[in-house]
Design a protein around this motif. Structure first.
Motif, short mmCIF file in Angstrom:
data_model
loop_
_atom_site.label_atom_id
_atom_site.label_comp_id
_atom_site.label_asym_id
_atom_site.label_seq_id
_atom_site.Cartn_x
_atom_site.Cartn_y
_atom_site.Cartn_z
N ALA A 70 -2.76 10.08 -9.02
CA ALA A 70 -1.59 9.21 -8.88
C ALA A 70 -0.85 9.47 -7.57
O ALA A 70 -0.48 8.53 -6.86
N ARG A 71 -0.64 10.74 -7.23
CA ARG A 71 0.08 11.09 -6.00
C ARG A 71 -0.67 10.60 -4.76
O ARG A 71 -0.10 10.03 -3.85
N THR A 72 -1.99 10.79 -4.76
CA THR A 72 -2.79 10.33 -3.63
C THR A 72 -2.72 8.81 -3.50
O THR A 72 -2.60 8.27 -2.41
N GLY A 73 -2.76 8.13 -4.62
CA GLY A 73 -2.65 6.66 -4.60
C GLY A 73 -1.34 6.20 -3.99
O GLY A 73 -1.31 5.25 -3.20
N ARG A 74 -0.25 6.86 -4.32
CA ARG A 74 1.06 6.49 -3.74
C ARG A 74 1.06 6.70 -2.23
O ARG A 74 1.54 5.85 -1.48
N MET A 75 0.50 7.80 -1.78
CA MET A 75 0.45 8.07 -0.34
C MET A 75 -0.40 7.04 0.39
O MET A 75 -0.01 6.50 1.42
N GLN A 77 -1.25 3.99 -0.60
CA GLN A 77 -0.68 2.65 -0.64
C GLN A 77 0.39 2.48 0.43
O GLN A 77 0.48 1.44 1.07
N GLU A 78 1.15 3.52 0.64
CA GLU A 78 2.19 3.48 1.67
C GLU A 78 1.60 3.35 3.07
O GLU A 78 2.16 2.70 3.93
#
Length: 191
Positions: A70-75, A77-78
Motif C-alpha cells: 500500500a505504501r509503495t502504491g501511494r508513492m 501514484q504520486e
C-alpha cells in the motif's frame, strides 16, 4: 506474449519497433492497476515463480507485508503522473519467503491514469535485508532506500509526508546503532 510498441522521435523513417517482453534480458513486467498482466521469465525467476503463476496476480503477493504494498502504491501514484518515470528501492519477497532488496524503475503508459498501464523493470540488489542482523522497521527500510538514492532529508520528508526533522531523527538513530559517522558510511553499512 503481447508486444510493446516503442517509437523513436529521432528517426522519423522508422515508425515503430515491436519488442516482446520475452526478448528483454532484464526482469520486466507490464501491469494494469497493479495486477501483473504480463512479465518475462527473468521477472518470474527473480521471485522464484514460473511466468504463468504470476500472470493476472496482484503485485501484493511479492511484498513482505500488505502495508509495504500500500505504501509503495501511494508513492508511485504520486510520482507517475504525466508520463514520468519513477525509481525506488524496496524489500521484496521470494516465493521461498526469503526477502531481498530490489531496485525498481517504472513508467506509466497512460499519464492521466498512472496505474492503468505501466511498465516496470526490477533488479535484485546485493544489499542485505537483515543488514548484519540489525532489525529495521518498515519506515527505517523505506528511509534507507531513499537515502541510498542520494536524497536529502528534505526530499525524503516531502516524499514520505514527514518533516525534515523526523527524517533527521531516523537517520541519527540508525547512524548511532551502526556506529556510522556520516551518510556515506550509513549507506555502505546497509549495502
Amino acid at each position: 506474449m503481447p508486444s510493446i510498441e516503442l517509437r523513436t522521435s529521432r528517426d522519423k523513417e522508422v515508425p515503430s519497433l515491436r519488442v516482446l517482453l520475452s526478448d528483454i534480458p532484464v526482469p520486466m513486467v507490464c501491469a494494469a492497476y497493479r495486477i501483473i498482466r504480463d512479465c518475462n521469465d527473468a521477472f518470474a525467476g527473480l521471485f522464484g515463480y514460473e511466468r504463468k503463476d504470476l500472470i493476472d496476480q496482484s503485485f501484493a503477493r511479492l511484498y513482505p507485508k500488505i502495508s509495504d504494498f500500500a505504501r509503495t502504491g501511494r508513492m508511485w501514484q504520486e510520482h507517475l503522473h504525466g508520463g514520468q518515470s519513477y525509481y525506488d528501492e524496496r524489500v521484496m519477497n521470494h516465493q521461498t519467503g526469503a526477502q531481498f532488496w530490489c531496485q525498481v524503475n517504472g513508467r506509466t503508459l497512460q499519464p492521466s491514469d498512472p496505474f492503468a498501464l505501466a511498465l516496470y523493470c526490477f533488479q535484485k540488489m546485493s544489499r542485505s535485508v537483515d543488514a548484519g542482523q540489525l532489525q529495521l522497521t518498515a519506515r527505517q527500510r523505506q528511509i534507507m532506500a531513499l537515502v541510498a538514492q542520494g536524497k536529502t532529508n528534505t526530499e525524503i520528508g516531502l516524499e514520505l509526508g514527514l518533516s525534515k526533522r523526523t527524517i533527521e531523527s531516523h537517520r541519527a538513530r540508525l547512524m548511532l546503532r551502526v556506529g556510522a559517522s556520516n551518510g556515506a558510511e550509513l549507506v555502505s553499512w546497509f549495502s
